[in-house]
Design a protein around this motif. Structure first.
Motif: not given
Ligand SMILES: [Zn+2]
Length: 332
Positions: A304-321
């Motif tokens: 189940l998806v607990l949470w996710r980032m809403t800002h699309p900019t992703a940095v390698a190694g940082s959490p997306l969701l």
């Protein structure tokens, strides 16, 4: 260990029956610059002590608003015991809109419990919350959810320790929140500083953590989720009598997976927090600034998806969701 000063319009003296509003100063010199806002509601009859905090993350405003509204929802004349509320924990971050960390030591208070009286600012703060302000409290509830770049499902966490009776009591209190997901945090978390539920569990005590909200925006559904959950725990403890029946699924999960971005880029996804996903499902994809797909992001498990980032900019190694794994699903 601490000093209490009333706010001018405070309706009662600290320690007397009624609603006290004022500030709490902790004696540890590391914290001496600050006085924390405190609302302490004391019933005419003796009973348990319930401590509530919000604003460990200062952009999680629905949870902070809940801690404000709760101050006027208890009647000292009919309740038994005390409800004590600190609606803003991360004072150094207030007005700076700092995400996650405390500017005094750049630590995330949320992963610093049980703290250390000889440590840095966040460590000392966790120690005094647990051992001074909430000393003797039957339950400590920490309200969270929805920092500036994220949207969270409505979920609640407790920390089992493998003691069946105590774990059952924690789960019962967690289920007072009308949650989509009830997260029994993995016991491996007990070996390091962590969230309030983990820090309190290591001290043989009970803390529940609730999450609801998004993007630094007030929303009534999230505010009610937090408010009603605290009111239900107060009833469960015997402080009040009124219960609100849960309506959400309260799916028990026992694994909390953080999914990190495999590459830097823009993460495109339509995931809704709370939704179910299956092992191997494409959760979204990372694109570069030329619009070319760099990588798909797959679900490692049924979850189940607990949470996710809403800002699309992703940095390698940082959490997306983050994903929650159902307690009843077989180990894979
Ligand atoms: Zn938070």
């Amino acid at each position: 260990m601490m000093k209490i000063t009333p706010r001018e319009a405070s309706t009662s003296a600290f320690g007397q029956t009624g609603v006290f509003r004022g500030h709490i100063h902790f004696e540890n010199p590391t914290l001496s610059k600050y006085a924390w806002p405190l609302c302490d509601i004391r019933g005419a009859q003796p009973g348990p002590r319930l401590c509530v905090t919000a604003g460990v993350h200062v952009n999680e405003v629905s949870s902070m608003e809940a801690a404000v509204r709760l101050q006027s929802l208890f009647d000292p004349q009919t309740m038994r015991g005390t409800v004590s509320i600190i609606p803003l924990v991360n004072l150094p971050a207030y007005g700076k809109f700092t995400q996650y960390n405390c500017p005094e030591d750049d630590k995330n208070i949320n992963f610093t419990f049980p703290g250390d009286p000889k440590g840095s600012f966040s460590e000392v703060l966790c120690d005094v919350l647990l051992n001074v302000w909430a000393e003797g409290a039957e339950c400590y509830i920490d309200l969270h959810g929805g920092d500036l770049r994220e949207k969270v499902s409505k979920f609640v966490m407790f920390q089992p320790t493998g003691e069946p009776e105590l774990d059952a009591e924690k789960e019962k209190l967690a289920r007072c929140f009308d949650a989509e997901i009830v997260m029994a945090l993995p016991q491996k978390l007990l070996s390091a500083p962590g969230r309030a539920p983990t820090g309190f569990a290591n001290a043989g005590r009970i803390s529940i953590m609730s999450e609801a909200g998004a993007n630094g925006i007030y929303d009534e559904e999230s505010i009610s989720f937090h408010v009603d959950g605290v009111l239900n725990i107060a009833a469960e403890l015997g402080i009040t009598d009124h219960r609100i029946q849960p309506t959400r699924a309260q799916i028990l999960c026992n694994e909390y997976l953080w999914l990190e971005s495999p590459e830097s880029g823009q993460f495109h996804t339509t995931l809704v927090p709370g939704q179910a996903v299956t092992k191997g499902q494409i959760l979204g994809a990372i694109y570069d600034v030329f619009g070319c797909k760099v990588d798909d992001v797959l679900s490692p498990k049924d979850a189940l998806v607990l949470w996710r980032m809403t800002h699309p900019t992703a940095v390698a190694g940082s959490p997306l969701l983050a994903l929650a794994i159902r307690a009843e699903s077989p180990a894979s």
